[in-house]
Design a protein around this motif. Structure first.
Motif, PDB file in Angstrom:
ATOM      1  N   ILE A 115       0.838  -1.202   0.000  1.00  0.00           N
ATOM      2  CA  ILE A 115       0.000   0.000   0.000  1.00  0.00           C
ATOM      3  C   ILE A 115       0.870   1.249   0.000  1.00  0.00           C
ATOM      4  CG2 ILE A 115      -1.657   1.318   1.384  1.00  0.00           C
ATOM      5  CD1 ILE A 115      -2.835  -1.433   2.238  1.00  0.00           C
ATOM      6  N   PHE A 116       1.931   1.227   0.786  1.00  0.00           N
ATOM      7  CA  PHE A 116       2.887   2.326   0.839  1.00  0.00           C
ATOM      8  C   PHE A 116       3.518   2.556  -0.534  1.00  0.00           C
ATOM      9  CE2 PHE A 116       7.454   3.312   1.486  1.00  0.00           C
ATOM     10  CZ  PHE A 116       7.342   4.570   2.036  1.00  0.00           C
ATOM     11  N   GLN A 117       3.922   1.476  -1.219  1.00  0.00           N
ATOM     12  CA  GLN A 117       4.568   1.606  -2.521  1.00  0.00           C
ATOM     13  C   GLN A 117       3.601   2.099  -3.596  1.00  0.00           C
ATOM     14  OE1 GLN A 117       6.316  -2.351  -2.657  1.00  0.00           O
ATOM     15  NE2 GLN A 117       8.347  -1.407  -2.722  1.00  0.00           N
ATOM     16  N   VAL A 118       2.352   1.711  -3.524  1.00  0.00           N
ATOM     17  CA  VAL A 118       1.365   2.213  -4.488  1.00  0.00           C
ATOM     18  C   VAL A 118       1.192   3.722  -4.299  1.00  0.00           C
ATOM     19  CG1 VAL A 118      -1.083   2.151  -5.100  1.00  0.00           C
ATOM     20  CG2 VAL A 118       0.184   0.019  -4.862  1.00  0.00           C
ATOM     21  N   ALA A 119       1.118   4.178  -3.061  1.00  0.00           N
ATOM     22  CA  ALA A 119       0.993   5.616  -2.793  1.00  0.00           C
ATOM     23  C   ALA A 119       2.232   6.369  -3.276  1.00  0.00           C
ATOM     24  CB  ALA A 119       0.769   5.852  -1.304  1.00  0.00           C
ATOM     25  N   VAL A 120       3.404   5.811  -3.038  1.00  0.00           N
ATOM     26  CA  VAL A 120       4.645   6.439  -3.495  1.00  0.00           C
ATOM     27  C   VAL A 120       4.701   6.445  -5.020  1.00  0.00           C
ATOM     28  CG1 VAL A 120       7.162   6.142  -3.557  1.00  0.00           C
ATOM     29  CG2 VAL A 120       5.946   6.006  -1.394  1.00  0.00           C
ATOM     30  N   GLY A 121       4.265   5.362  -5.658  1.00  0.00           N
ATOM     31  CA  GLY A 121       4.235   5.314  -7.122  1.00  0.00           C
ATOM     32  C   GLY A 121       3.363   6.407  -7.704  1.00  0.00           C
ATOM     33  N   ALA A 122       2.222   6.666  -7.074  1.00  0.00           N
ATOM     34  CA  ALA A 122       1.354   7.757  -7.525  1.00  0.00           C
ATOM     35  C   ALA A 122       2.053   9.104  -7.346  1.00  0.00           C
ATOM     36  CB  ALA A 122       0.038   7.722  -6.759  1.00  0.00           C
ATOM     37  N   GLY A 123       2.790   9.259  -6.260  1.00  0.00           N
ATOM     38  CA  GLY A 123       3.554  10.484  -6.036  1.00  0.00           C
ATOM     39  C   GLY A 123       4.664  10.675  -7.051  1.00  0.00           C
ATOM     40  N   ILE A 124       5.312   9.581  -7.442  1.00  0.00           N
ATOM     41  CA  ILE A 124       6.374   9.662  -8.452  1.00  0.00           C
ATOM     42  C   ILE A 124       5.800  10.102  -9.788  1.00  0.00           C
ATOM     43  CG2 ILE A 124       8.050   8.322  -9.788  1.00  0.00           C
ATOM     44  CD1 ILE A 124       8.383   6.564  -7.237  1.00  0.00           C
ATOM     45  N   VAL A 125       4.685   9.508 -10.179  1.00  0.00           N
ATOM     46  CA  VAL A 125       4.043   9.876 -11.443  1.00  0.00           C
ATOM     47  C   VAL A 125       3.595  11.337 -11.402  1.00  0.00           C
ATOM     48  CG1 VAL A 125       2.061   9.420 -12.932  1.00  0.00           C
ATOM     49  CG2 VAL A 125       3.389   7.525 -12.026  1.00  0.00           C
ATOM     50  N   ALA A 126       3.185  11.825 -10.229  1.00  0.00           N
ATOM     51  CA  ALA A 126       2.770  13.216 -10.086  1.00  0.00           C
ATOM     52  C   ALA A 126       3.960  14.172 -10.057  1.00  0.00           C
ATOM     53  CB  ALA A 126       1.934  13.385  -8.822  1.00  0.00           C
ATOM     54  N   GLY A 127       5.183  13.648 -10.004  1.00  0.00           N
ATOM     55  CA  GLY A 127       6.377  14.487 -10.053  1.00  0.00           C
ATOM     56  C   GLY A 127       6.839  15.016  -8.715  1.00  0.00           C
ATOM     57  N   ARG A 128       6.491  14.375  -7.644  1.00  0.00           N
ATOM     58  CA  ARG A 128       6.880  14.835  -6.314  1.00  0.00           C
ATOM     59  C   ARG A 128       8.277  14.332  -5.954  1.00  0.00           C
ATOM     60  NH1 ARG A 128       3.394  18.186  -7.035  1.00  0.00           N
ATOM     61  NH2 ARG A 128       1.238  17.806  -6.468  1.00  0.00           N
ATOM     62  N   MET A 129       9.115  15.250  -5.497  1.00  0.00           N
ATOM     63  CA  MET A 129      10.490  14.895  -5.140  1.00  0.00           C
ATOM     64  C   MET A 129      10.523  13.982  -3.916  1.00  0.00           C
ATOM     65  SD  MET A 129      13.496  14.943  -5.919  1.00  0.00           S
ATOM     66  CE  MET A 129      15.161  15.466  -5.769  1.00  0.00           C
ATOM     67  N   TRP A 130       9.657  14.223  -2.932  1.00  0.00           N
ATOM     68  CA  TRP A 130       9.630  13.369  -1.738  1.00  0.00           C
ATOM     69  C   TRP A 130       9.349  11.929  -2.127  1.00  0.00           C
ATOM     70  CZ3 TRP A 130       5.400  10.460  -0.814  1.00  0.00           C
ATOM     71  CH2 TRP A 130       4.192  10.866  -1.372  1.00  0.00           C
ATOM     72  N   ALA A 131       8.523  11.724  -3.160  1.00  0.00           N
ATOM     73  CA  ALA A 131       8.175  10.365  -3.577  1.00  0.00           C
ATOM     74  C   ALA A 131       9.387   9.659  -4.176  1.00  0.00           C
ATOM     75  CB  ALA A 131       7.022  10.397  -4.576  1.00  0.00           C
ATOM     76  N   ARG A 132      10.254  10.397  -4.849  1.00  0.00           N
ATOM     77  CA  ARG A 132      11.473   9.783  -5.389  1.00  0.00           C
ATOM     78  C   ARG A 132      12.370   9.290  -4.267  1.00  0.00           C
ATOM     79  NH1 ARG A 132      13.940  13.850  -9.726  1.00  0.00           N
ATOM     80  NH2 ARG A 132      15.611  12.305  -9.640  1.00  0.00           N
ATOM     81  N   VAL A 133      12.552  10.122  -3.252  1.00  0.00           N
ATOM     82  CA  VAL A 133      13.420   9.751  -2.125  1.00  0.00           C
ATOM     83  C   VAL A 133      12.828   8.570  -1.356  1.00  0.00           C
ATOM     84  CG1 VAL A 133      14.389  10.573   0.057  1.00  0.00           C
ATOM     85  CG2 VAL A 133      14.338  12.085  -1.931  1.00  0.00           C
ATOM     86  N   VAL A 134      11.540   8.666  -1.034  1.00  0.00           N
ATOM     87  CA  VAL A 134      10.877   7.606  -0.279  1.00  0.00           C
ATOM     88  C   VAL A 134      10.769   6.334  -1.124  1.00  0.00           C
ATOM     89  CG1 VAL A 134       8.702   6.988   0.870  1.00  0.00           C
ATOM     90  CG2 VAL A 134       9.668   9.262   1.180  1.00  0.00           C
ATOM     91  N   GLY A 135      10.655   6.499  -2.447  1.00  0.00           N
ATOM     92  CA  GLY A 135      10.589   5.338  -3.343  1.00  0.00           C
ATOM     93  C   GLY A 135      11.850   4.503  -3.304  1.00  0.00           C
ATOM     94  N   VAL A 136      13.004   5.162  -3.222  1.00  0.00           N
ATOM     95  CA  VAL A 136      14.268   4.425  -3.119  1.00  0.00           C
ATOM     96  C   VAL A 136      14.318   3.656  -1.806  1.00  0.00           C
ATOM     97  CG1 VAL A 136      16.779   4.677  -2.918  1.00  0.00           C
ATOM     98  CG2 VAL A 136      15.537   5.983  -4.638  1.00  0.00           C
ATOM     99  N   ILE A 137      13.912   4.306  -0.721  1.00  0.00           N
ATOM    100  CA  ILE A 137      13.916   3.642   0.586  1.00  0.00           C
ATOM    101  C   ILE A 137      12.955   2.456   0.581  1.00  0.00           C
ATOM    102  CG2 ILE A 137      13.341   3.952   3.032  1.00  0.00           C
ATOM    103  CD1 ILE A 137      14.257   6.914   2.646  1.00  0.00           C
ATOM    104  N   GLY A 138      11.764   2.638   0.016  1.00  0.00           N
ATOM    105  CA  GLY A 138      10.792   1.544  -0.062  1.00  0.00           C
ATOM    106  C   GLY A 138      11.274   0.390  -0.919  1.00  0.00           C
TER     107      GLY A 138
END
Length: 141
Positions: free
Chosen positions: A75-98
């Motif tokens: 669930i966390f990764q799906v939310a982060v994936g949506a953030g990455i597609v939306a262009g959010r920098m926090w999602a890129r950082v958190v995506g690597v950690i996830g």
């Protein structure tokens, strides 16, 4: 005869936004890996006999714990994936950690479901590369 008139933007400045196919790809991969982890979590929660490990093999947690872990991480990764597609920098950082957490988790889960785990680890490595390769300031297309 018609003429075309162009008006300057109301904001006063035009700033070109860089888009990156890698970030769009990374967002899609994060959504896919998250969905895979949700499926793995639900299977571990709903069917204890689906994953089979012999007596001499070590699995760190019981399947119910793994089920909740994979479900939450998915669930966390799906939310982060949506953030990455939306262009959010926090999602890129958190995506690597996830992705790192998912890869480590699948290393521990390797004995229970080896093919699924190896494929998911490969997708996590690809996700980490896709999130760290784009130029700074780029957005998903």
């Amino acid at each position: 005869m018609t003429t075309k008139t162009t008006h300057p933007s109301t904001s006063g400045s035009t700033q070109a936004r860089l888009t990156s196919g890698w970030l769009t790809f990374a967002g899609t991969i994060a959504l896919v890996v998250g969905t895979f982890n949700i499926i793995a979590g639900l299977v571990a929660l709903l069917d204890d006999e689906y994953y089979l490990v012999g007596q001499n093999q070590i699995l760190v947690f019981d399947y119910t714990t793994w089920g909740w872990f994979w479900l939450a991480l998915g669930i966390f990764q799906v939310a982060v994936g949506a953030g990455i597609v939306a262009g959010r920098m926090w999602a890129r950082v958190v995506g690597v950690i996830g992705a790192v957490l998912a890869a480590i988790g699948h290393l521990a889960f390797l004995q229970a479901f080896p093919i699924w785990s190896v494929l998911t680890i490969a997708l996590c490595v690809l996700l980490i590369y896709a999130l760290t390769a784009p130029p700074a300031g780029s957005r998903a297309a």
